[in-house]
Design a protein around this motif. Structure first.
Motif, PDB file in Angstrom:
ATOM      1  N   PHE A  71       0.718  -1.176   0.032  1.00 16.87           N
ATOM      2  CA  PHE A  71       0.084   0.074   0.157  1.00 16.87           C
ATOM      3  C   PHE A  71       0.754   1.272   0.099  1.00 16.87           C
ATOM      4  O   PHE A  71       0.352   2.330  -0.323  1.00 16.87           O
ATOM      5  CB  PHE A  71      -0.950   0.026   1.367  1.00 16.87           C
ATOM      6  CG  PHE A  71      -1.708  -1.185   1.355  1.00 16.87           C
ATOM      7  CD1 PHE A  71      -2.823  -1.396   0.508  1.00 16.87           C
ATOM      8  CD2 PHE A  71      -1.559  -2.052   2.598  1.00 16.87           C
ATOM      9  CE1 PHE A  71      -3.367  -2.669   0.687  1.00 16.87           C
ATOM     10  CE2 PHE A  71      -2.438  -3.107   2.443  1.00 16.87           C
ATOM     11  CZ  PHE A  71      -3.377  -3.391   1.712  1.00 16.87           C
ATOM     12  N   LYS A  72       1.968   1.327   0.725  1.00 15.27           N
ATOM     13  CA  LYS A  72       3.031   2.193   0.911  1.00 15.27           C
ATOM     14  C   LYS A  72       4.409   1.491   0.700  1.00 15.27           C
ATOM     15  O   LYS A  72       4.584   0.295   0.817  1.00 15.27           O
ATOM     16  CB  LYS A  72       2.759   2.978   2.120  1.00 15.27           C
ATOM     17  CG  LYS A  72       1.702   3.606   2.363  1.00 15.27           C
ATOM     18  CD  LYS A  72       1.398   4.215   3.646  1.00 15.27           C
ATOM     19  CE  LYS A  72       0.246   5.075   3.930  1.00 15.27           C
ATOM     20  NZ  LYS A  72       0.055   5.687   5.292  1.00 15.27           N
ATOM     21  N   SER A  73       5.339   2.374   0.818  1.00 12.76           N
ATOM     22  CA  SER A  73       6.776   1.789   0.531  1.00 12.76           C
ATOM     23  C   SER A  73       7.162   0.820   1.641  1.00 12.76           C
ATOM     24  O   SER A  73       8.031   0.011   1.671  1.00 12.76           O
ATOM     25  CB  SER A  73       7.660   2.951   0.345  1.00 12.76           C
ATOM     26  OG  SER A  73       7.959   3.778   1.424  1.00 12.76           O
ATOM     27  N   GLN A  74       6.444   1.105   2.809  1.00 13.15           N
ATOM     28  CA  GLN A  74       6.830   0.215   3.932  1.00 13.15           C
ATOM     29  C   GLN A  74       5.918  -0.669   4.588  1.00 13.15           C
ATOM     30  O   GLN A  74       5.934  -1.540   5.147  1.00 13.15           O
ATOM     31  CB  GLN A  74       7.268   1.286   5.138  1.00 13.15           C
ATOM     32  CG  GLN A  74       8.507   1.917   4.967  1.00 13.15           C
ATOM     33  CD  GLN A  74       8.752   2.776   6.162  1.00 13.15           C
ATOM     34  OE1 GLN A  74       8.280   3.580   6.901  1.00 13.15           O
ATOM     35  NE2 GLN A  74      10.252   2.411   6.936  1.00 13.15           N
ATOM     36  N   SER A 111      13.466  -0.984   5.861  1.00 15.12           N
ATOM     37  CA  SER A 111      14.777  -1.043   5.307  1.00 15.12           C
ATOM     38  C   SER A 111      15.150   0.414   4.805  1.00 15.12           C
ATOM     39  O   SER A 111      16.353   0.838   5.581  1.00 15.12           O
ATOM     40  CB  SER A 111      14.739  -1.815   3.809  1.00 15.12           C
ATOM     41  OG  SER A 111      14.397  -3.107   4.149  1.00 15.12           O
ATOM     42  N   GLU A 112      14.098   1.202   4.567  1.00 22.05           N
ATOM     43  CA  GLU A 112      14.714   2.861   4.267  1.00 22.05           C
ATOM     44  C   GLU A 112      15.043   3.404   5.427  1.00 22.05           C
ATOM     45  O   GLU A 112      15.791   4.619   5.299  1.00 22.05           O
ATOM     46  CB  GLU A 112      13.623   3.337   3.404  1.00 22.05           C
ATOM     47  CG  GLU A 112      12.229   3.632   3.959  1.00 22.05           C
ATOM     48  CD  GLU A 112      11.112   4.310   3.191  1.00 22.05           C
ATOM     49  OE1 GLU A 112      10.742   4.990   3.644  1.00 22.05           O
ATOM     50  OE2 GLU A 112      11.256   3.796   1.778  1.00 22.05           O
ATOM     51  N   THR A 113      14.701   3.076   6.607  1.00 16.95           N
ATOM     52  CA  THR A 113      14.851   3.911   7.894  1.00 16.95           C
ATOM     53  C   THR A 113      16.282   3.044   8.500  1.00 16.95           C
ATOM     54  O   THR A 113      16.648   3.734   9.609  1.00 16.95           O
ATOM     55  CB  THR A 113      13.916   3.983   8.644  1.00 16.95           C
ATOM     56  OG1 THR A 113      13.253   2.651   9.155  1.00 16.95           O
ATOM     57  CG2 THR A 113      12.574   4.479   8.244  1.00 16.95           C
ATOM     58  N   LEU A 114      16.494   1.935   8.225  1.00 15.34           N
ATOM     59  CA  LEU A 114      17.833   1.181   8.893  1.00 15.34           C
ATOM     60  C   LEU A 114      18.933   1.648   7.938  1.00 15.34           C
ATOM     61  O   LEU A 114      19.455   0.882   6.940  1.00 15.34           O
ATOM     62  CB  LEU A 114      17.368  -0.092   8.771  1.00 15.34           C
ATOM     63  CG  LEU A 114      16.177  -0.708   9.529  1.00 15.34           C
ATOM     64  CD1 LEU A 114      16.109  -2.338   9.251  1.00 15.34           C
ATOM     65  CD2 LEU A 114      16.420  -0.311  10.980  1.00 15.34           C
ATOM     66  N   PRO A 118      23.694  -2.702   4.418  1.00 15.54           N
ATOM     67  CA  PRO A 118      24.194  -2.353   2.842  1.00 15.54           C
ATOM     68  C   PRO A 118      23.150  -2.005   1.920  1.00 15.54           C
ATOM     69  O   PRO A 118      21.823  -2.244   2.092  1.00 15.54           O
ATOM     70  CB  PRO A 118      24.704  -3.722   2.644  1.00 15.54           C
ATOM     71  CG  PRO A 118      24.989  -4.214   4.226  1.00 15.54           C
ATOM     72  CD  PRO A 118      23.908  -3.795   4.916  1.00 15.54           C
ATOM     73  N   GLU A 119      23.566  -1.313   0.855  1.00 15.19           N
ATOM     74  CA  GLU A 119      22.591  -0.740  -0.086  1.00 15.19           C
ATOM     75  C   GLU A 119      21.652  -1.683  -0.918  1.00 15.19           C
ATOM     76  O   GLU A 119      20.541  -1.631  -0.984  1.00 15.19           O
ATOM     77  CB  GLU A 119      23.441  -0.116  -1.179  1.00 15.19           C
ATOM     78  CG  GLU A 119      22.624   0.619  -2.212  1.00 15.19           C
ATOM     79  CD  GLU A 119      23.306   1.282  -3.354  1.00 15.19           C
ATOM     80  OE1 GLU A 119      22.570   1.772  -4.413  1.00 15.19           O
ATOM     81  OE2 GLU A 119      24.462   1.281  -3.344  1.00 15.19           O
ATOM     82  N   ARG A 120      22.242  -2.933  -0.893  1.00 12.98           N
ATOM     83  CA  ARG A 120      21.287  -4.003  -1.651  1.00 12.98           C
ATOM     84  C   ARG A 120      20.691  -4.837  -0.778  1.00 12.98           C
ATOM     85  O   ARG A 120      19.927  -5.789  -0.919  1.00 12.98           O
ATOM     86  CB  ARG A 120      22.285  -5.066  -2.394  1.00 12.98           C
ATOM     87  CG  ARG A 120      22.770  -4.203  -3.788  1.00 12.98           C
ATOM     88  CD  ARG A 120      23.801  -5.024  -4.732  1.00 12.98           C
ATOM     89  NE  ARG A 120      24.068  -4.337  -5.652  1.00 12.98           N
ATOM     90  CZ  ARG A 120      23.249  -4.479  -6.817  1.00 12.98           C
ATOM     91  NH1 ARG A 120      22.255  -5.429  -7.022  1.00 12.98           N
ATOM     92  NH2 ARG A 120      23.842  -4.116  -8.041  1.00 12.98           N
ATOM     93  N   MET A 121      20.713  -4.818   0.683  1.00 10.56           N
ATOM     94  CA  MET A 121      19.919  -5.555   1.489  1.00 10.56           C
ATOM     95  C   MET A 121      18.758  -4.864   2.142  1.00 10.56           C
ATOM     96  O   MET A 121      18.762  -3.674   2.234  1.00 10.56           O
ATOM     97  CB  MET A 121      20.887  -6.020   2.799  1.00 10.56           C
ATOM     98  CG  MET A 121      22.076  -6.852   2.101  1.00 10.56           C
ATOM     99  SD  MET A 121      23.087  -7.655   3.547  1.00 10.56           S
ATOM    100  CE  MET A 121      21.666  -8.678   4.448  1.00 10.56           C
ATOM    101  N   GLY A 122      17.966  -5.658   2.679  1.00 13.79           N
ATOM    102  CA  GLY A 122      16.517  -5.209   3.206  1.00 13.79           C
ATOM    103  C   GLY A 122      16.071  -6.196   4.317  1.00 13.79           C
ATOM    104  O   GLY A 122      16.318  -7.518   4.146  1.00 13.79           O
TER     105      GLY A 122
END
Length: 211
Positions: A71-74, A111-114, A118-122
């Motif tokens: 619904f949203k990015s998170q 992920s976007e707040t952590l 690393p860039e490719r990890m979530g």
């Protein structure tokens, strides 16, 4: 009670079909829809078996299939199907059991707040209710049982590109099965909790808005 179980099964199947239908028609330019496919192993709790019956601690396979809508990015939701098989330990009466589940879960992607990742990890957390169907095979094939469950898990993703990632999922499925009465109804059956570990891929069905 049997009638209520049938209604719950029908409702979960309908929810699953709605998600699948929406996915097939939502080929647009956003990543609101994702699909998941994973394979791994399971560990059933020994308290879910009747006396003298015991399963191997590590059992294969576990297969998970899911359709996810963000619904949203998170924040999002997913409906997913899981198939598991476990079999008897050497000191137990011989049995094999199929454990199938269908769950509707909330998905949270922080992920976007952590920023330390690393860039490719979530990381993706998920949790929600569902229904479990247990079917013993062979000599105990008449001891089918079904019950409500609650599932929670954590996924670790590594992105190959903006549309596809490899992930590992560790999940725990809490079963709300009744005690077996008489005890013979529990031969080869299971009414407990299940730990699963899977490895798979998740990929966008509709683009990259929420990659």
């Amino acid at each position: 009670m049997t009638s209520n179980f049938k209604h719950i099964k029908s409702l979960l199947v309908c929810v699953f079909m709605v998600f699948v239908t929406a996915t097939l028609t939502a080929q647009r330019d956003t990543n609101k829809w994702k699909a998941q496919l994973a394979l791994g192993f399971n560990n059933p709790s020994q308290s879910g078996f009747v006396a003298d019956f015991e399963s191997k601690p590590i059992n294969f396979p576990t297969v998970n299939l899911g359709i996810q809508h963000m619904f949203k990015s998170q924040l999002g939701a997913k409906v997913d199907f899981g198939f598991n098989r476990f079999s008897s330990e050497d000191n137990s009466p011989e049995f094999k059991t199929n454990y199938t589940r269908l769950n509707l879960q909330v998905v949270y992607d922080p992920s976007e707040t952590l920023t330390f990742l690393p860039e490719r990890m979530g990381l993706v957390a998920h949790a929600g209710p569902g229904y479990s169907f247990v079917k013993p095979l062979g000599n105990y094939s008449g001891n089918d049982v079904s019950f409500l469950n609650a599932m929670a898990g954590l996924e670790v993703h590594y992105a190959f590109n903006r549309r596809m990632s490899f992930y590992t999922d560790v999940s725990y499925i809490l079963g709300f099965g009744k005690d077996f009465d008489p005890i013979t109804e529990g031969y080869g059956a299971f009414n407990g909790n299940l730990l699963t570990v899977t490895f798979g891929i998740t990929f966008s069905l509709s683009g990259c808005q929420y990659c």
